[in-house]
Design a protein around this motif. Structure first.
Motif, short mmCIF file in Angstrom:
data_model
loop_
_atom_site.label_atom_id
_atom_site.label_comp_id
_atom_site.label_asym_id
_atom_site.label_seq_id
_atom_site.Cartn_x
_atom_site.Cartn_y
_atom_site.Cartn_z
N PRO A 63 8.94 -11.63 0.03
CA PRO A 63 9.44 -10.30 -0.36
C PRO A 63 8.97 -9.85 -1.73
CG PRO A 63 11.20 -11.66 0.56
CD PRO A 63 10.03 -12.57 0.36
N GLY A 64 8.61 -10.78 -2.59
CA GLY A 64 8.18 -10.42 -3.93
C GLY A 64 6.93 -9.58 -4.00
N VAL A 65 6.15 -9.56 -2.91
CA VAL A 65 4.91 -8.76 -2.93
C VAL A 65 5.22 -7.27 -3.03
CG1 VAL A 65 3.67 -10.52 -1.61
CG2 VAL A 65 4.63 -8.54 -0.42
N HIS A 66 6.43 -6.87 -2.64
CA HIS A 66 6.80 -5.45 -2.74
C HIS A 66 6.76 -4.98 -4.19
CE1 HIS A 66 7.89 -4.62 1.39
NE2 HIS A 66 8.71 -5.64 1.43
N GLU A 67 7.19 -5.84 -5.10
CA GLU A 67 7.31 -5.44 -6.50
C GLU A 67 6.10 -5.83 -7.34
OE1 GLU A 67 9.95 -7.28 -5.00
OE2 GLU A 67 10.87 -5.36 -4.48
N GLN A 68 5.20 -6.64 -6.82
CA GLN A 68 4.09 -7.15 -7.61
C GLN A 68 2.99 -6.10 -7.76
OE1 GLN A 68 3.64 -9.89 -9.52
NE2 GLN A 68 1.76 -8.81 -10.08
N SER A 72 -3.59 -7.30 -4.16
CA SER A 72 -4.44 -6.74 -3.11
C SER A 72 -4.50 -7.69 -1.93
CB SER A 72 -5.86 -6.48 -3.63
OG SER A 72 -5.86 -5.55 -4.68
N ILE A 73 -4.36 -7.16 -0.73
CA ILE A 73 -4.43 -7.95 0.50
C ILE A 73 -5.59 -7.42 1.33
CG2 ILE A 73 -3.25 -8.68 2.60
CD1 ILE A 73 -0.58 -8.12 1.12
N LEU A 74 -6.62 -8.24 1.50
CA LEU A 74 -7.78 -7.81 2.29
C LEU A 74 -7.48 -7.95 3.77
CD1 LEU A 74 -8.93 -8.96 -0.55
CD2 LEU A 74 -11.13 -8.89 0.61
N THR A 75 -7.97 -7.04 4.57
CA THR A 75 -7.83 -7.19 6.01
C THR A 75 -8.68 -8.38 6.49
OG1 THR A 75 -9.56 -5.51 6.31
CG2 THR A 75 -7.27 -4.79 6.53
N ILE A 76 -8.32 -8.92 7.62
CA ILE A 76 -8.96 -10.13 8.15
C ILE A 76 -10.18 -9.73 8.99
CG2 ILE A 76 -8.65 -12.16 9.62
CD1 ILE A 76 -5.61 -11.94 8.92
N PRO A 77 -11.35 -10.25 8.67
CA PRO A 77 -12.55 -9.87 9.43
C PRO A 77 -12.66 -10.61 10.77
CG PRO A 77 -13.15 -11.43 7.73
CD PRO A 77 -11.68 -11.15 7.54
N GLY A 78 -13.37 -10.02 11.69
CA GLY A 78 -13.60 -10.64 12.99
C GLY A 78 -14.65 -9.85 13.76
N LYS A 79 -14.88 -10.22 15.00
CA LYS A 79 -15.88 -9.56 15.84
C LYS A 79 -15.22 -8.43 16.63
CE LYS A 79 -18.92 -11.97 17.98
NZ LYS A 79 -19.59 -12.95 18.88
N LEU A 98 -4.61 -11.57 -6.84
CA LEU A 98 -3.45 -11.31 -7.68
C LEU A 98 -3.64 -11.99 -9.04
CD1 LEU A 98 -0.46 -13.48 -6.33
CD2 LEU A 98 -2.87 -14.04 -6.05
N PRO A 99 -2.83 -11.65 -10.04
CA PRO A 99 -2.96 -12.30 -11.35
C PRO A 99 -2.79 -13.81 -11.22
CG PRO A 99 -1.57 -10.36 -11.51
CD PRO A 99 -1.80 -10.59 -10.05
N ILE A 103 0.38 -16.80 -8.54
CA ILE A 103 -0.04 -17.45 -7.29
C ILE A 103 1.15 -17.95 -6.47
CG2 ILE A 103 -1.28 -19.44 -6.34
CD1 ILE A 103 -3.34 -19.08 -8.51
N MET A 104 2.14 -18.48 -7.15
CA MET A 104 3.29 -19.05 -6.43
C MET A 104 4.02 -18.00 -5.59
SD MET A 104 2.89 -22.13 -7.23
CE MET A 104 4.36 -22.85 -6.50
N LEU A 105 3.79 -16.73 -5.90
CA LEU A 105 4.44 -15.66 -5.15
C LEU A 105 4.06 -15.67 -3.68
CD1 LEU A 105 6.18 -13.02 -5.62
CD2 LEU A 105 4.00 -11.81 -5.78
N VAL A 106 2.80 -16.03 -3.38
CA VAL A 106 2.33 -15.99 -1.99
C VAL A 106 2.08 -17.39 -1.42
CG1 VAL A 106 1.36 -13.69 -2.20
CG2 VAL A 106 -0.07 -15.66 -2.73
#
Length: 238
Positions: A63-68, A72-79, A98-99, A103-106
Motif C-alpha cells: 500500500p505504501g506505493v500510493h504515497e511514494q 515508476s512501474i514499468l509494464t511487463i514486456p512480452g510477445k 525508486l529511490p 527498496i524495502m517498500l516493494v
C-alpha cells in the motif's frame, strides 16, 4: 516463506546494502540516486494494456506505493498476439524504479502471485541494479494532460525537458504502419491518449536524470518511463 526464498532474500538484502552504500551521496538536486528492481515473471499471458491493473495489484500488496513520490512501474514486456494480449517469455520481467532508500517498500512482492484481471503471474526474488547512462532512450507511452495531437504534444514534452534542464533531440517514432506512434492506456472506464517518445544525444547526467524523473504523468502505470533502445525493441509490449 519457503526456504529457497529465505536464502535468496538474504542474498538480495546483501546486494541492496552494497548498492545503496555505493549511492548514498545525493545528486546535485538533493535526491538520493534511484535503483531498478527487476522481478522475473512466470505466467502465460497478460492484457497488452495492463499498466493500471499491474499498479492496482502491486498497491494491494504494498500500500505504501500510493504515497511514494517518484516511484515508476514499468509494464511487463512480452510477445503480442495482436488481439489484445501478450505472451510472457523467459525475458519477461517486472521492473520498478525508486529511490535507493525505499527498496524495502516493494520487497514484499518477492515470491508473490499477482492477479491482473483474470491473469495470474508469479514474481521471483528481484535483482537490484543502478541506473546506467545511455545516450539514446525511448518511452513506449508518454501522456501529458491536455495534449493529444502530435505537434502540440511534442512541444509540451520539449517544455518539460527544458524545465528539467535536459538536453537531447526529441522525436515521436513511427509505428509499423509508418504513422506517428500514438497509443492509449485504459484507466478504469476511460482511456488516456499519448505517444511514444525517443530522445537521443543525451549526456550521462541527463540520461540518468531522465530515467529517474521521466516525462508526463501516470508513471506508476507504465507511462513516461525511459529505457535503452535494446530493451524497448526486444519486445513489443503494445
Amino acid at each position: 516463506m519457503p526456504k529457497h526464498l529465505c536464502t535468496a532474500t538474504v542474498h538480495l538484502l546483501f546486494r541492496i546494502a552494497v548498492v545503496t552504500d555505493q549511492q548514498q551521496v545525493k545528486t546535485s538536486e538533493g535526491r538520493l540516486p534511484y535503483v531498478e528492481l527487476s522481478f522475473r515473471v512466470m505466467g502465460q499471458a497478460l492484457p497488452a494494456d495492463h499498466g493500471y491493473g499491474l499498479y492496482s495489484a502491486i498497491a494491494h500488496l504494498c500500500p505504501g506505493v500510493h504515497e511514494q513520490e517518484g516511484l515508476s512501474i514499468l509494464t511487463i514486456p512480452g510477445k503480442p498476439d495482436h488481439q489484445g494480449k501478450i505472451a510472457l517469455t523467459r525475458q519477461s520481467h517486472l521492473k520498478i524504479r525508486l529511490p535507493s532508500d525505499k527498496i524495502m517498500l516493494v520487497l514484499p512482492l518477492a515470491g508473490q502471485k499477482l492477479m491482473i484481471g483474470t491473469h495470474e503471474i508469479q514474481l521471483f526474488i528481484p535483482q537490484v541494479a543502478q541506473l546506467q547512462p545511455i545516450d539514446k532512450l525511448r518511452s513506449r507511452l508518454v501522456t501529458i494532460k491536455g495534449f493529444q495531437e502530435p505537434g502540440a504534444f511534442l512541444e509540451a514534452a520539449q517544455r518539460q525537458l527544458d524545465a528539467l534542464k535536459i538536453q537531447g533531440h526529441l522525436s515521436i517514432p513511427l509505428n509499423l504502419d509508418g504513422e506517428l506512434s500514438r497509443k492509449t492506456i485504459k484507466i478504469k472506464s476511460y482511456s488516456v491518449v499519448g505517444f511514444a517518445l525517443e530522445i537521443i544525444n543525451l549526456s550521462d547526467d541527463d540520461s540518468i536524470k531522465l530515467q529517474t524523473l521521466g516525462l508526463g504523468g501516470k508513471r506508476r502505470m507504465g507511462c513516461g518511463i525511459f529505457t535503452p533502445f535494446p530493451y524497448s525493441r526486444r519486445f513489443n509490449d503494445a
